[in-house]
Design an enzyme around this catalytic site. Sequence first.
Site, PDB file in Angstrom:
ATOM      1  N   HIS A   1       0.844  -1.192   0.000  1.00  0.00           N
ATOM      2  CA  HIS A   1       0.000   0.000   0.000  1.00  0.00           C
ATOM      3  C   HIS A   1       0.882   1.247   0.000  1.00  0.00           C
ATOM      4  CE1 HIS A   1       0.590  -0.808   4.403  1.00  0.00           C
ATOM      5  NE2 HIS A   1       0.946   0.463   4.330  1.00  0.00           N
TER       6      HIS A   1
HETATM    7  C1  T46 Z   1       2.881   0.865   6.926  1.00  0.00           C
HETATM    8  C2  T46 Z   1       3.696  -0.357   7.151  1.00  0.00           C
HETATM    9  C3  T46 Z   1       5.167  -0.059   7.271  1.00  0.00           C
HETATM   10  C4  T46 Z   1      -4.174  -0.681  13.614  1.00  0.00           C
HETATM   11  O1  T46 Z   1      -5.248  -0.967  14.167  1.00  0.00           O
HETATM   12  N1  T46 Z   1      -3.490   0.418  13.988  1.00  0.00           N
HETATM   13  C5  T46 Z   1      -2.311   0.771  13.421  1.00  0.00           C
HETATM   14  O2  T46 Z   1      -1.731   1.810  13.815  1.00  0.00           O
HETATM   15  C6  T46 Z   1      -1.778  -0.050  12.388  1.00  0.00           C
HETATM   16  C7  T46 Z   1      -0.465   0.305  11.713  1.00  0.00           C
HETATM   17  C8  T46 Z   1      -2.473  -1.176  12.031  1.00  0.00           C
HETATM   18  N2  T46 Z   1      -3.633  -1.485  12.623  1.00  0.00           N
HETATM   19  C9  T46 Z   1      -4.334  -2.728  12.246  1.00  0.00           C
HETATM   20  C10 T46 Z   1      -4.918  -2.730  10.851  1.00  0.00           C
HETATM   21  C11 T46 Z   1      -4.827  -4.184  10.444  1.00  0.00           C
HETATM   22  O3  T46 Z   1      -5.968  -4.855  10.891  1.00  0.00           O
HETATM   23  O4  T46 Z   1      -3.387  -3.787  12.270  1.00  0.00           O
HETATM   24  C12 T46 Z   1      -3.640  -4.705  11.224  1.00  0.00           C
HETATM   25  C13 T46 Z   1      -2.380  -4.911  10.365  1.00  0.00           C
HETATM   26  O5  T46 Z   1      -2.116  -3.694   9.636  1.00  0.00           O
HETATM   27  P1  T46 Z   1      -1.571  -3.686   8.134  1.00  0.00           P
HETATM   28  O6  T46 Z   1      -2.105  -4.848   7.399  1.00  0.00           O
HETATM   29  O7  T46 Z   1      -1.818  -2.335   7.555  1.00  0.00           O
HETATM   30  O8  T46 Z   1       0.003  -3.899   8.400  1.00  0.00           O
HETATM   31  P2  T46 Z   1       1.201  -3.770   7.358  1.00  0.00           P
HETATM   32  O9  T46 Z   1       2.380  -4.392   8.003  1.00  0.00           O
HETATM   33  O10 T46 Z   1       0.825  -4.256   6.008  1.00  0.00           O
HETATM   34  O11 T46 Z   1       1.443  -2.177   7.226  1.00  0.00           O
HETATM   35  C14 T46 Z   1       1.882  -1.428   8.345  1.00  0.00           C
HETATM   36  C15 T46 Z   1       1.121  -0.087   8.434  1.00  0.00           C
HETATM   37  O12 T46 Z   1      -0.283  -0.341   8.422  1.00  0.00           O
HETATM   38  C16 T46 Z   1       1.437   0.836   7.302  1.00  0.00           C
HETATM   39  O13 T46 Z   1       0.959   2.134   7.579  1.00  0.00           O
HETATM   40  O14 T46 Z   1       3.337   1.812   6.320  1.00  0.00           O
HETATM   41  O15 T46 Z   1       3.274  -1.153   8.263  1.00  0.00           O
END
Ligand code: T46
Length: 131
Positions: A49
């Site tokens: 993303h």
């Molecule tokens: C990014 C990369 C480096 C939350 O509830 N609060 C938060 O602050 C974050 C970051 C995530 N979440 C929840 C949303 C999803 O249900 O945690 C779950 C996993 O998040 P996500 O799939 O977005 O994780 P990554 O590792 O793909 O991405 C993350 C960050 O979301 C993103 O901003 O830049 O790490």
Amino acid sequence: MDIQLIDFQQHGDERGSLVSLEYEKNIPFKIKRVYYIFNTKENVIRGYHAHKDLKQLAICIKGSCEFLLDDGKETCSIVLDNPNKGLLIESFMWREMSSFSQDCVLLVLADEVYNEMDYVRDYNEFKKMVS
Ligand code: T46
């Protein structure tokens, strides 16, 4: 593409090491949120993303992982394996994180609170937005 890495001063003595992260000293934005990624399974790829506004700094405080950054024109890969270095990730930068070591702890500082509306999760949409 210019990769923006920030070097942190390490304060070390016979007791061990300490790195301090401080607004305007070595962090170029006010920190509103901190999260960390750990216990990642082998061969997973996270991210996929970009963000519309969010600015972040990623620090691999333990182990290692790889970031692929894509600004829509160029891509660049960087291995984070040093707790003294932070990778600045500006908005409109597609990111994919991979090659997590078993012990990897990836700490991320963000300049905004969590907002799903700020995510661009479709690569074609991202390409359209940056062109
Ligand atoms: C990014 C990369 C480096 C939350 O509830 N609060 C938060 O602050 C974050 C970051 C995530 N979440 C929840 C949303 C999803 O249900 O945690 C779950 C996993 O998040 P996500 O799939 O977005 O994780 P990554 O590792 O793909 O991405 C993350 C960050 O979301 C993103 O901003 O830049 O790490």
